[in-house]
Design a protein around this motif. Structure first.
Motif, mmCIF file in Angstrom:
data_model
loop_
_atom_site.group_PDB
_atom_site.id
_atom_site.type_symbol
_atom_site.label_atom_id
_atom_site.label_comp_id
_atom_site.label_asym_id
_atom_site.label_seq_id
_atom_site.Cartn_x
_atom_site.Cartn_y
_atom_site.Cartn_z
ATOM 1 N N LYS A 144 7.168 26.343 -1.949
ATOM 2 C CA LYS A 144 6.398 25.350 -2.708
ATOM 3 C C LYS A 144 5.064 25.901 -3.199
ATOM 4 O O LYS A 144 4.436 25.309 -4.093
ATOM 5 C CB LYS A 144 6.172 24.104 -1.868
ATOM 6 N N TYR A 145 4.615 27.025 -2.645
ATOM 7 C CA TYR A 145 3.354 27.615 -3.089
ATOM 8 C C TYR A 145 3.564 28.705 -4.139
ATOM 9 O O TYR A 145 2.592 29.199 -4.718
ATOM 10 C CB TYR A 145 2.607 28.229 -1.892
ATOM 11 N N LEU A 146 4.801 29.093 -4.386
ATOM 12 C CA LEU A 146 5.073 30.189 -5.314
ATOM 13 C C LEU A 146 4.844 29.743 -6.755
ATOM 14 O O LEU A 146 5.120 28.597 -7.111
ATOM 15 C CB LEU A 146 6.505 30.687 -5.148
ATOM 16 N N PRO A 147 4.361 30.655 -7.593
ATOM 17 C CA PRO A 147 4.199 30.322 -9.019
ATOM 18 C C PRO A 147 5.547 29.949 -9.636
ATOM 19 O O PRO A 147 6.611 30.377 -9.170
ATOM 20 C CB PRO A 147 3.665 31.629 -9.621
ATOM 21 N N ALA A 148 5.505 29.170 -10.699
ATOM 22 C CA ALA A 148 6.735 28.748 -11.370
ATOM 23 C C ALA A 148 7.559 29.950 -11.795
ATOM 24 O O ALA A 148 7.027 30.919 -12.339
ATOM 25 C CB ALA A 148 6.381 27.894 -12.586
ATOM 26 N N GLU A 149 8.847 29.880 -11.523
ATOM 27 C CA GLU A 149 9.813 30.916 -11.885
ATOM 28 C C GLU A 149 9.514 32.269 -11.218
ATOM 29 O O GLU A 149 10.009 33.310 -11.652
ATOM 30 C CB GLU A 149 9.874 31.097 -13.408
ATOM 31 N N SER A 150 8.723 32.249 -10.184
ATOM 32 C CA SER A 150 8.428 33.487 -9.457
ATOM 33 C C SER A 150 9.517 33.751 -8.424
ATOM 34 O O SER A 150 9.948 32.831 -7.714
ATOM 35 C CB SER A 150 7.076 33.371 -8.751
ATOM 36 N N PRO A 151 9.991 35.003 -8.288
ATOM 37 C CA PRO A 151 10.980 35.298 -7.252
ATOM 38 C C PRO A 151 10.367 35.183 -5.863
ATOM 39 O O PRO A 151 9.163 35.395 -5.689
ATOM 40 C CB PRO A 151 11.392 36.737 -7.561
ATOM 41 N N ASP A 152 11.180 34.827 -4.913
ATOM 42 C CA ASP A 152 10.747 34.760 -3.516
ATOM 43 C C ASP A 152 10.843 36.172 -2.941
ATOM 44 O O ASP A 152 11.935 36.670 -2.701
ATOM 45 C CB ASP A 152 11.651 33.787 -2.754
ATOM 46 N N LEU A 153 9.711 36.818 -2.728
ATOM 47 C CA LEU A 153 9.708 38.199 -2.250
ATOM 48 C C LEU A 153 9.935 38.306 -0.746
ATOM 49 O O LEU A 153 10.192 39.399 -0.239
ATOM 50 C CB LEU A 153 8.391 38.882 -2.631
ATOM 51 N N GLY A 154 9.818 37.210 -0.032
ATOM 52 C CA GLY A 154 10.101 37.225 1.403
ATOM 53 C C GLY A 154 8.982 37.821 2.229
ATOM 54 O O GLY A 154 7.805 37.795 1.858
ATOM 55 N N ALA A 155 9.358 38.378 3.377
ATOM 56 C CA ALA A 155 8.394 38.975 4.311
ATOM 57 C C ALA A 155 8.159 40.424 3.911
ATOM 58 O O ALA A 155 8.782 41.348 4.427
ATOM 59 C CB ALA A 155 8.916 38.887 5.741
ATOM 60 N N VAL A 156 7.222 40.618 2.979
ATOM 61 C CA VAL A 156 6.997 41.946 2.417
ATOM 62 C C VAL A 156 6.210 42.834 3.377
ATOM 63 O O VAL A 156 5.624 42.368 4.360
ATOM 64 C CB VAL A 156 6.263 41.849 1.065
ATOM 65 N N HIS A 157 6.211 44.098 3.055
ATOM 66 C CA HIS A 157 5.428 45.106 3.771
ATOM 67 C C HIS A 157 3.974 44.647 3.899
ATOM 68 O O HIS A 157 3.396 44.119 2.949
ATOM 69 C CB HIS A 157 5.502 46.405 2.963
ATOM 70 N N ALA A 158 3.415 44.796 5.085
ATOM 71 C CA ALA A 158 2.004 44.505 5.390
ATOM 72 C C ALA A 158 1.695 43.026 5.555
ATOM 73 O O ALA A 158 0.555 42.672 5.886
ATOM 74 C CB ALA A 158 1.067 45.106 4.331
ATOM 75 N N LEU A 159 2.665 42.141 5.372
ATOM 76 C CA LEU A 159 2.376 40.712 5.464
ATOM 77 C C LEU A 159 2.037 40.279 6.886
ATOM 78 O O LEU A 159 1.430 39.223 7.091
ATOM 79 C CB LEU A 159 3.567 39.903 4.933
ATOM 80 N N GLU A 160 2.393 41.092 7.870
ATOM 81 C CA GLU A 160 2.060 40.735 9.253
ATOM 82 C C GLU A 160 0.600 41.013 9.595
ATOM 83 O O GLU A 160 0.061 40.479 10.591
ATOM 84 C CB GLU A 160 2.980 41.482 10.224
ATOM 85 N N ILE A 161 -0.080 41.854 8.806
ATOM 86 C CA ILE A 161 -1.442 42.267 9.154
ATOM 87 C C ILE A 161 -2.405 41.086 9.274
ATOM 88 O O ILE A 161 -3.178 41.014 10.238
ATOM 89 C CB ILE A 161 -1.970 43.312 8.150
ATOM 90 N N PRO A 162 -2.435 40.134 8.323
ATOM 91 C CA PRO A 162 -3.354 38.995 8.488
ATOM 92 C C PRO A 162 -3.144 38.235 9.789
ATOM 93 O O PRO A 162 -4.100 37.696 10.363
ATOM 94 C CB PRO A 162 -3.036 38.116 7.269
#
Length: 555
Positions: free
Chosen positions: A445-463
């Motif tokens: 629901k937070y993704l931009p319109a027509e944006s692909p869902d990239l999933g759990a990408v590299h480095a996303l765990e760092i925050p």
């Protein structure tokens, strides 16, 4: 420790050293003494920070391309209030630093560069410099060994330190400054291709020698890193007696397959030297940092090995042998290990494309797809499987889109399976090992319109690991970060607790952490980090079985 300075001494210090700024006795309540001199700390959200402490001499002029050398002691008091310069690099657009670089033109492109070679500094966050023996967590930043900085807000250690640990981040030489092997050009510089790793070792040794000055335990150091930092942790496990350096290790998305063989290191050197027309050491030493960075950029564009130009390499001296071989033989048996990867690692590079396309499987702004699994390797693997990877993944994933199938293959091949193998190599020698998979992603629901869902990408765990919950760099992340009703804080609390528990005792379990059993080959229990974090038996087992016979050795 307090120190009284005379006015005469203050005047001498002002003209004598760029490192030192003197404080009157009553202002120096947060001072502590290190082997090189006194440093002044500063309050930062409940802890004390010491930023910009030199751990090695500036590697410039006659020290360029040389192993790290001891820093010269300073007189007076070093005001550790601010980060020091990033190591030389051409800024990556997804990286953000508190200090701006210089804008220059390279190869017809406007880029931001950092070119100050006086960059070997570290930062410390501690509850108090009080002689207590707290666990120490030393973080090695990522960035493909060519970008990155310990001053990134991603790596601010104050929230981890508030859990009664000491947190350290540091800069190390990047790109050709830290990973260009020059032994064939000049034998006096043999081994220069591991100077960046040498910087890491020097930083850890400095922390070990000065631990008590910051309320830390020199005998309880955990080294943790992400991406290139994780590959560095892997490389450190292949050094001589790594348990003399640290007690525990956490590797986040980067294993032995990212490290270089001697052959790749030599080829990378040839490509760099050719790009800059450096046929003598004198030319390398006389060139400015900007000129060296320009040659590096040219080599990236021209070299067949492209983004693989830089990494620690097996030199037989610092890295004794293939890390997989050494870990399997018990070289790191005294070290407890936590390791893992993200579910959709390689989609990170889609963020660079204007339409968020995957550059490893599809044509993007950067040209045709650049396959990560070489055709000869794919063919050899498929011969053993008696069927194509595309067919196998399609049956497992119930998916027919070849791009998505190959994205999953790349995630497994580059990150997920090598991290699993690393744990399995260590487990027979030290059963105190833990495997995780990070699956959390920005809600649709937070993704931009027509944006692909990239999933759990590299480095996303760092925050989540550092508790610095900024997701503005990932599609949909800005909108998510601004919503006060998100559940990111709960997951971050779980992960910070697990990481600091592991640093404290070697066991991530405790109040606030879902039960996380040790990894073994009978059950392959893996912690799944997402909105419903829990331990799972052998996740994606059908995919795992396809790679079971692979060893994932260095490039």
């Amino acid at each position: 420790m307090k120190r009284k300075l005379t006015m005469a001494a203050l005047l001498i210090l002002a003209s004598y050293t760029a490192h030192s700024v003197a404080f009157a006795e009553e202002e120096c309540t947060l001072c502590t003494n290190t082997e090189s001199g006194t440093v002044q700390g500063h309050r930062e959200d409940g802890v004390v920070s010491y930023k910009g402490i030199p751990y090695a001499a500036a590697p410039r002029e006659d020290l360029r391309f040389r192993p790290p050398q001891p820093v010269k002691p300073w007189d007076g008091i070093l005001d550790a209030a601010a980060y020091k310069p990033n190591c030389p690099q051409v800024k990556d657009p997804l990286e953000e630093y508190p200090n701006k670089g210089r804008t220059v033109t390279m190869g017809g492109e406007t880029v931001e560069v950092y070119d100050n070679e006086d960059c070997l500094y570290l930062n410390v966050w501690t509850p108090a410099a009080d002689q207590k023996k707290r666990p120490i967590m030393v973080f090695i930043h990522g960035g493909a060994f060519v970008v990155g900085s310990a001053s990134s807000d991603f790596y601010n250690g104050k929230k981890l330190a508030n859990r009664d640990v000491v947190v350290v981040t540091f800069n190390y030489r990047l790109g050709l400054f830290g990973f260009l092997e020059l032994g064939e050009l000049d034998s006096r510089y043999s081994g220069s291709g591991n100077n960046g790793l040498g910087d890491q070792i020097a930083a850890i040794q400095w922390v070990k020698r000065n631990a008590s000055s910051f309320g830390g335990d020199p005998d309880n150091i955990t080294v943790f890193g992400e991406s290139a930092g994780s590959a560095s942790v892997t490389a450190l496990l292949a050094t001589e007696k790594p348990a003399n350096l640290f007690k525990r290790a956490i590797a986040q998305s980067g294993a032995a397959n990212i490290i270089h063989s001697p052959e790749v290191a030599r080829q990378a050197s040839k490509d760099i030297l050719a790009a800059g027309k450096f046929d003598t050491m004198d030319k390398l030493l006389e060139s400015s940092a900007e000129e060296l960075l320009s040659a590096q950029q040219t080599a990236y564009a021209q070299s067949e090995i492209g983004d693989r130009l830089f990494a620690p390499f097996i030199d037989g001296h610092v890295i004794k042998d293939n890390p997989n071989t050494l870990i399997s033989a018990g070289n790191a048996k005294g070290i407890s290990l936590m390791a893992g990867a993200n579910q959709n690692e390689m989609n990170y590079w889609s963020i660079y494309d204007s339409k968020l396309r995957n550059m490893f499987t599809d044509e993007t702004d950067f040209g045709p797809a650049s396959p990560l699994i070489a055709e000869h390797y794919r063919k050899a693997l498929e011969d053993k499987l008696h069927g194509t990877l595309d067919e196998r993944y399609s049956a497992i994933m119930k998916e027919t889109n070849q791009s998505k199938l190959r994205q999953a293959q790349n995630d497994d091949f580059i990150m997920i399976q090598p991290m699993r193998k690393m744990v399995e190599y260590q487990q027979p020698h030290n059963p105190n090992v833990y495997l995780y998979r990070f699956k959390w992603k920005i809600p649709e629901k937070y993704l931009p319109a027509e944006s692909p869902d990239l999933g759990a990408v590299h480095a996303l765990e760092i925050p989540f690991v550092f508790g610095n919950l900024d997701f503005s760099w990932v599609p949909g992340g800005q909108k998510y970060s601004e919503d006060p009703n998100t559940n990111a804080k709960k997951l971050s609390e779980q992960m910070m607790t697990a990481w600091t528990n592991f640093a404290r005792t070697g066991n991530p379990n405790g109040n606030g952490v879902p039960a996380w059993p040790e990894y073994d080959l009978s059950h392959r229990r893996t912690m799944i980090w997402d909105n419903f974090s829990s331990s799972t038996i052998d996740p994606d087992s059908d995919r795992r079985k396809l790679w079971d016979q692979e060893v994932f050795n260095p490039l």
